[in-house]
Design a protein around this motif. Structure first.
Motif, PDB file in Angstrom:
ATOM      1  N   GLY A 324      44.626 -92.714 -17.668  1.00 38.00           N
ATOM      2  CA  GLY A 324      45.687 -92.014 -16.727  1.00 38.00           C
ATOM      3  C   GLY A 324      45.909 -90.422 -16.769  1.00 38.00           C
ATOM      4  O   GLY A 324      46.079 -89.833 -15.904  1.00 38.00           O
ATOM      5  N   LEU A 325      45.482 -89.679 -17.885  1.00 39.44           N
ATOM      6  CA  LEU A 325      45.719 -88.520 -17.984  1.00 39.44           C
ATOM      7  C   LEU A 325      44.431 -87.985 -17.294  1.00 39.44           C
ATOM      8  O   LEU A 325      44.404 -86.935 -16.518  1.00 39.44           O
ATOM      9  CB  LEU A 325      45.606 -87.830 -19.581  1.00 39.44           C
ATOM     10  CG  LEU A 325      46.817 -88.451 -20.426  1.00 39.44           C
ATOM     11  CD1 LEU A 325      46.711 -87.921 -21.832  1.00 39.44           C
ATOM     12  CD2 LEU A 325      47.797 -87.447 -19.821  1.00 39.44           C
ATOM     13  N   ALA A 326      43.197 -88.620 -17.389  1.00 39.80           N
ATOM     14  CA  ALA A 326      41.986 -87.989 -16.696  1.00 39.80           C
ATOM     15  C   ALA A 326      42.144 -88.000 -15.170  1.00 39.80           C
ATOM     16  O   ALA A 326      41.840 -87.025 -14.623  1.00 39.80           O
ATOM     17  CB  ALA A 326      40.723 -88.989 -17.277  1.00 39.80           C
ATOM     18  N   LEU A 327      42.795 -89.458 -14.972  1.00 44.53           N
ATOM     19  CA  LEU A 327      42.878 -89.404 -13.319  1.00 44.53           C
ATOM     20  C   LEU A 327      43.947 -88.478 -12.853  1.00 44.53           C
ATOM     21  O   LEU A 327      43.744 -88.121 -11.491  1.00 44.53           O
ATOM     22  CB  LEU A 327      43.330 -90.978 -13.209  1.00 44.53           C
ATOM     23  CG  LEU A 327      42.334 -91.842 -13.238  1.00 44.53           C
ATOM     24  CD1 LEU A 327      42.957 -93.334 -13.156  1.00 44.53           C
ATOM     25  CD2 LEU A 327      41.052 -91.754 -12.482  1.00 44.53           C
ATOM     26  N   SER A 328      44.993 -88.214 -13.675  1.00 39.80           N
ATOM     27  CA  SER A 328      46.034 -87.329 -13.159  1.00 39.80           C
ATOM     28  C   SER A 328      45.606 -85.832 -13.063  1.00 39.80           C
ATOM     29  O   SER A 328      46.067 -85.263 -12.121  1.00 39.80           O
ATOM     30  CB  SER A 328      47.224 -87.328 -14.221  1.00 39.80           C
ATOM     31  OG  SER A 328      46.903 -86.684 -15.466  1.00 39.80           O
ATOM     32  N   ILE A 329      44.737 -85.318 -13.716  1.00 34.91           N
ATOM     33  CA  ILE A 329      43.923 -84.235 -13.445  1.00 34.91           C
ATOM     34  C   ILE A 329      43.174 -84.164 -12.086  1.00 34.91           C
ATOM     35  O   ILE A 329      43.456 -83.292 -11.362  1.00 34.91           O
ATOM     36  CB  ILE A 329      43.081 -83.666 -14.542  1.00 34.91           C
ATOM     37  CG1 ILE A 329      43.797 -83.361 -15.927  1.00 34.91           C
ATOM     38  CG2 ILE A 329      42.234 -82.386 -14.192  1.00 34.91           C
ATOM     39  CD1 ILE A 329      42.989 -83.434 -17.227  1.00 34.91           C
ATOM     40  N   LEU A 330      42.427 -85.051 -11.984  1.00 36.77           N
ATOM     41  CA  LEU A 330      42.008 -85.249 -10.510  1.00 36.77           C
ATOM     42  C   LEU A 330      42.796 -85.429  -9.504  1.00 36.77           C
ATOM     43  O   LEU A 330      42.858 -84.806  -8.282  1.00 36.77           O
ATOM     44  CB  LEU A 330      40.914 -86.588 -10.611  1.00 36.77           C
ATOM     45  CG  LEU A 330      39.746 -86.516 -11.646  1.00 36.77           C
ATOM     46  CD1 LEU A 330      39.126 -87.958 -11.486  1.00 36.77           C
ATOM     47  CD2 LEU A 330      38.840 -85.378 -11.383  1.00 36.77           C
ATOM     48  N   LEU A 331      43.768 -86.257  -9.652  1.00 40.00           N
ATOM     49  CA  LEU A 331      44.774 -86.448  -8.466  1.00 40.00           C
ATOM     50  C   LEU A 331      45.533 -85.281  -8.224  1.00 40.00           C
ATOM     51  O   LEU A 331      46.076 -84.589  -7.151  1.00 40.00           O
ATOM     52  CB  LEU A 331      45.733 -87.591  -8.786  1.00 40.00           C
ATOM     53  CG  LEU A 331      46.775 -87.647  -7.879  1.00 40.00           C
ATOM     54  CD1 LEU A 331      46.483 -88.154  -6.281  1.00 40.00           C
ATOM     55  CD2 LEU A 331      47.894 -88.933  -8.314  1.00 40.00           C
TER      56      LEU A 331
END
Length: 802
Positions: A324-331
């Motif tokens: 979730g944290l990794a995807l939040s950076i991309l999003l």
């Protein structure tokens, strides 16, 4: 400890689907909240970084009206300590371009005579193209805002409308020009080669205008400088002054809106995730009640039992939080690239700040999940092995469940209802906590979708609410571009000769100054003089469709209407008097109304032309004609005819063209994050309803086996359960409509108040609102139907045996 780990592994292995959904729910919650945190952390940061990098101006002086000597103004500011001053920038104003065979009429251009480097203030950063000291002959530099809005790239050719013809230039660079690079702006600085400027601009009728950028070492001290400058000038500065707040506001407003919505809805989703974890954990305890009793009878302590559940959900939290944290950076990077694209260069990635904040969000979610799991698992401390083995639950709960089922059946009189309705209602009543969760979830999902639809619809159809945004509602606007070639008398003759035109007014503007004083209610306003944008109208504000929040627009020469932020700063309201300097002369005017306006963030005021002429009898500097037509269908034809007749000296466009050119980009930026939020909530609704129904199906397998054994088909049983959940979801969506239409816009107004909008103008399209609100209902039906697939594939004998 080995026993605890064995129990944890067993629960992870035996409930794969349920554990997968819990992890996915934690992932989505983390994704939304962490993305919101990063977006909010970057709100203003990207602008501030670029503003510092370019030595951006805090104030921009535009000397276009010939009221002050540009050389004197520039020399005075250049001599001040603590102030960086740009070169005296010469420019000519043009309107409209032709690109790829299409005209862009609502584009107002400052054709700049590019000075020798360095610029000192508002240094240009090259987003595309080769950096150089000045454009080559036959080429221009354009700002990123213009390039993004019209899809212009390096190497493209643009034709500028000069009145007498077309000036074709090739784009050699796209630059970040901070004062004129904000999203959805219709003004741009075009940087020309000095020789091209001399050959193409200087021969045009009129004289050069000037522009000066000021950057203060301490922006809060600028009022003292302006006091000294006014004394040296012999009166207040009367030309146009762009304030830092106006320069920065449109860079920040979109991220403020997106971040606020994501923070609120992220917290809602986190709450839903915790409730779901509590429900699944409670169900797991109930499903393994006898097993827990047996284990405790064999010597496992209550603390060990709780720790096994904490260990299980701690691992599930890690599985959800990290991706979730990794995807939040991309999003968040994708959202920021959309909202601050005008501050981004082609060869440099946008610096994303707030990663540490996102990590803290992840840690917070982990701690919250673990503590919540420990609290819910604490129920196992009271399990008595003997009762657990005998009843599968505590004796008290066994009696209470039987009594509740009997009472519910009696109250609802199930015998009078159709069988399919009884099955659907019974499923909801027996699982009250799950039903409440489904209701809350569909309400949240519907409210998100409805808010997004209402917000985007309101921006797309802003023409219906222009007065509430601070604009006029006139059908056509004519903006004078070249005052030396424009003939007002000829234009007015053309208006009076056209039978399609209903009425017209002239509008101008001035920079006025107010010295805040204690109000009539005894509250002292701020000490610094307030510079504001003063709208002057030769005609009726009511006829031209200007609105107010309270009171009315001015009609007499001693009346004024204030923007809401001016009224707030001065602590004034209708009925009070305000002392204002117009054309350097002090007047005491009666406040007749207060209005909101997103333009200039409501730091503005409205007066009649009689009020301006009371200060300066010869005042006639009106550069915009507002025109109403008898038939709205004729507006486009009227605008086209007048634009052709006065091409080069005036730009005549319809109100729709003006608004679309400014707000279409805002709608395009907002549509992606809002669509994502809606999709996430619908996905969560499907996941939770699917998971909850699977749990209920397993728990009620014997009951459904009995139904099948007495002749009910699998399809009928599944449809009964699905319709019951769908009816519950329909109720939730109806509540969601109320929240999305009335509650969430009120919260959004808190963000927009600083930008001059205290009452959000929404357009409620009641044909579309139920359609968007019904999407979670469809997801609820799909989730419940998909989860009951096991009923169709399992025989009655096996279901009854289970």
């Amino acid at each position: 400890m080995a026993a605890i780990w064995l129990l944890c592994r067993s629960r992870l292995k035996n409930s794969k689907t349920q554990n997968l959904f819990v992890s996915l729910l934690i992932l989505l919650s983390t994704l939304l909240v962490a993305t919101a945190a990063i977006v909010m952390a970057n709100t203003g940061r990207s602008f501030t970084d670029m503003h510092d990098k370019t030595h951006g101006s805090h104030q921009l002086l535009l000397l276009e009206k010939g009221l002050h000597d540009p050389q004197f103004v520039h020399q005075w500011w250049e001599a001040q300590q603590g102030v960086e001053t740009s070169r005296l920038l010469r420019f000519r104003a043009l309107s409209g371009i032709t690109y790829n065979g299409h005209d862009a009429p609502n584009l107002y251009l400052y054709m700049m005579n590019t000075p020798e480097p360095p610029l000192l203030v508002d240094t240009l950063v090259f987003a595309q193209g080769v950096q150089s000291d000045a454009p080559e002959r036959g080429t221009v530099w354009i700002p990123t805002s213009m390039a993004n809005s019209y899809g212009i790239s390096v190497g493209d050719k643009i034709s500028f409308h000069t009145g007498s013809g077309q000036l074709q230039q090739r784009v050699s660079a796209v630059v970040i020009d901070v004062p004129f690079g904000a999203p959805f702006t219709n003004t741009a600085r075009i940087w020309m080669n000095s020789d091209d400027y001399r050959d193409s601009m200087t021969p045009l009728p009129g004289t050069d205008s000037s522009m000066i950028g000021l950057r203060f070492d301490d922006y809060s001290s600028q009022a003292g400088y302006w006091d000294r400058f006014a004394r040296e000038l012999g009166g207040p500065f009367l030309e146009t002054k762009m304030e830092f707040e106006a320069i920065s506001s449109f860079y920040l407003i979109i991220n403020q809106i997106i971040g606020f919505i994501m923070i609120v809805l992220g917290l809602v989703m986190m709450l839903i995730a915790l409730i779901t974890i509590g429900f699944t954990l409670s169900d797991a305890i109930l499903a393994h009640y006898r097993t827990i009793g047996v284990i405790k009878s064999l010597g496992l302590t209550a603390r060990g039992t709780v720790l096994a559940y904490v260990c299980q959900y701690g691992l599930l939290a890690c599985l959800g939080i990290l991706p979730g944290l990794a995807l939040s950076i991309l999003l968040s990077k994708a959202i920021l690239n959309l909202s601050v694209s005008s501050l981004k260069t082609k060869n440099e990635e946008l610096a994303v700040h707030g990663i540490g904040t996102a990590m803290l969000v992840g840690l917070f979610v982990f701690v919250l999940v673990v503590l919540f799991a420990a609290w819910q698992a604490g129920r196992t401390r009271s399990i008595q092995p003997a009762q657990a083995i005998r009843y599968g639950m505590s004796e008290t709960e066994s009696r209470r469940a039987a009594a509740l089922n009997e009472a519910a059946a009696s109250r609802l009189e199930f015998g009078r209802l159709p069988v399919f309705a009884v099955i659907g209602l019974r499923n909801l009543i027996k699982n009250r906590k799950v039903s409440a969760l489904m209701l809350a979830l569909t309400m949240a999902a519907s409210s998100v979708l409805v808010l997004g639809y209402v917000l985007l619809n309101s921006i797309i159809h802003i023409q219906q609410t222009t007065a509430k945004w601070g604009y006029d509602s006139a059908n056509v606007a004519a903006i004078v571009v070249n005052k030396t070639t424009f003939s007002r008398s000829d234009f007015e003759r053309a208006l009076s000769a056209d039978p399609r035109i209903k009425n017209a007014s002239w509008q101008g503007n001035r920079t006025a100054v107010v010295s805040p004083e204690p109000s009539g209610r005894g509250k002292a306003a701020g000490r610094q003089p307030l510079s504001l944008y003063l709208s002057v109208l030769d005609g009726s504000y009511e006829q031209m469709g200007f609105g107010t929040l309270s009171g009315r627009n001015p009609r007499q020469n001693n009346e004024i209407a204030l923007g809401v932020n001016v009224a707030k700063t001065l602590d004034k309201e209708p009925g009070d008097f305000v002392d204002i300097y117009i054309e350097g002369k002090k007047q005491s005017l009666l406040i007749t109304g207060v209005y909101q306006s997103i333009a200039n963030a409501s730091y503005s005021a409205r007066v009649t032309i009689e009020a301006a002429r009371a200060a300066s009898p010869s005042f006639n500097d009106m550069d915009v004609s507002l025109i109403n037509v008898k038939d709205i269908e004729a507006a486009e034809a009227v605008a086209s005819g007048l634009d052709a007749a006065f091409k080069g000296s005036a730009s005549v466009v319809t109100q729709k063209t003006l608004l679309d050119s400014v707000f279409k980009e805002a709608a395009d930026i907002l549509v992606y994050p809002i669509s994502l939020l809606g999709a996430l909530f619908v996905l969560v609704a499907f996941i939770i309803i699917y998971s909850s129904c699977r749990i209920n199906m397993r728990r009620e397998s014997k009951t459904y086996g009995i139904y099948k054994s007495i002749g009910m088909t699998s399809t009928r049983i599944r449809m009964s359960v699905a319709l019951g959940i769908t009816a519950l979801a329909l109720l939730g969506s109806m509540l969601g409509i109320l929240v999305g239409v009335y509650a969430l816009p009120l919260l959004l107004e808190n963000v927009l108040a600083g930008y001059g909008i205290v009452e959000l103008p929404v357009i409620l399209h009641w044909a579309g609102i139920p359609a968007f609100a019904s999407i979670p209902v469809a997801a609820a039906f799909a989730g419940s139907w998909a989860s009951s697939k096991a009923i169709r594939t399992t025989s009655p004998r096996i279901l009854t045996a289970e």
